[in-house]
Design an enzyme around this catalytic site. Sequence first.
Site, PDB file in Angstrom:
ATOM      1  CG  HIS A  62      20.636  29.420  -0.798  1.00 41.61           C
ATOM      2  ND1 HIS A  62      20.763  30.510  -2.022  1.00 41.61           N
ATOM      3  CD2 HIS A  62      21.544  29.339  -0.618  1.00 41.61           C
ATOM      4  CE1 HIS A  62      22.398  30.462  -2.566  1.00 41.61           C
ATOM      5  NE2 HIS A  62      22.906  29.570  -1.466  1.00 41.61           N
ATOM      6  CG  ASP A  65      24.985  30.073   2.153  1.00 39.35           C
ATOM      7  OD1 ASP A  65      24.277  29.259   1.303  1.00 39.35           O
ATOM      8  OD2 ASP A  65      26.304  29.839   2.837  1.00 39.35           O
ATOM      9  CG  HIS A 100      23.144  34.144  -0.335  1.00 39.92           C
ATOM     10  ND1 HIS A 100      22.856  33.490   0.725  1.00 39.92           N
ATOM     11  CD2 HIS A 100      24.080  32.710  -1.292  1.00 39.92           C
ATOM     12  CE1 HIS A 100      23.398  31.943   1.003  1.00 39.92           C
ATOM     13  NE2 HIS A 100      24.149  31.921   0.009  1.00 39.92           N
ATOM     14  NE  ARG A 112      30.654  28.724   1.543  1.00 35.83           N
ATOM     15  CZ  ARG A 112      29.162  28.484   0.666  1.00 35.83           C
ATOM     16  NH1 ARG A 112      28.142  28.882  -0.096  1.00 35.83           N
ATOM     17  NH2 ARG A 112      28.187  28.020   1.665  1.00 35.83           N
TER      18      ARG A 112
HETATM   19 FE   LIG Z   1      24.767  29.285  -1.015  1.00 35.35          FE
END
Ligand SMILES: [Fe+2]
Length: 282
Positions: A108, A110, A256, A271
């Site tokens: 996908h 983000d 990713h 993150r």
């Molecule tokens: Fe992701």
Amino acid sequence: MNTTTALEVRRLSPALGAEIRGVDLREALSDAVFEQILKAWHAHQVILLRDQDLSEDQQWAFGTRFGPLAGGHNRQLEASREGIAYVSNVRKDGKPIGILPDGEMQFHSDQSYREQPSQGSMLHAITVPGAGGNTVFADCYAAYETLPAEVQRRILGLQALHVYDYSLNPTQRGGRDVAADVPRHVQPMVRVHPVTRRKALYVSRLMTAHVVGLPDAESEALLSMLFDHVEQPRFIYSHAWRKGDVLMWDNRCVLHARTDFDPRETRLMRRITLKGEPVLAA
Ligand SMILES: [Fe+2]
């Protein structure tokens, strides 16, 4: 470091990605050094800096050099600043302390289900499993450039619906029958990177549900051909994490995914998600 020194940039795979050496991210980076990092990011799509040991504030300071961070649903009690989240399978009282806790996740980009998806995301590895839990990247420039000319022409004029329900299993595609309040957005199937001006394929197995205006069977046939195409090994770099890794990817030109790992092992990443920007149609 001397700001005139060229950083060492080494390719991570024939497909994409580069490791940048000789930078300690705990220090304030000069504009000249940061410019080299930014240039490497735009050229290689994924950048890696190994053996870092960053506090939340230090990671935030580095991340915000790239642009403002995204707020929103990722905010958690454990993180002190908006735009920072923990990706973790660590549990307290039976509940994961982080987002996206376990196992495999399909390819996908983000926030592709938002009108203005995040331009890039950064992970800092704090605790990694002994094996697995790799983050796998696919080059969407090369995927577009290697499509047959007639397919390129066809998808240049098409848009697709992106939708994702985080309460579903992350190996399942976001369907059209998800709840009405699940965020979704129609995106061009090919986008232009605002800096490099290159065209990139912009569909993903996890989040692209349907091609606008096509009957179901035709939409499914086109999408599965494109998913299989972009996920070919020749377009892939699979990152095996080491503690201390800081890795940043560009959501405008890579997909990713995550490979499975032993749920008895701990995986903890900090993150940062960069703020969204409008998608440029090709
Ligand atoms: Fe992701």
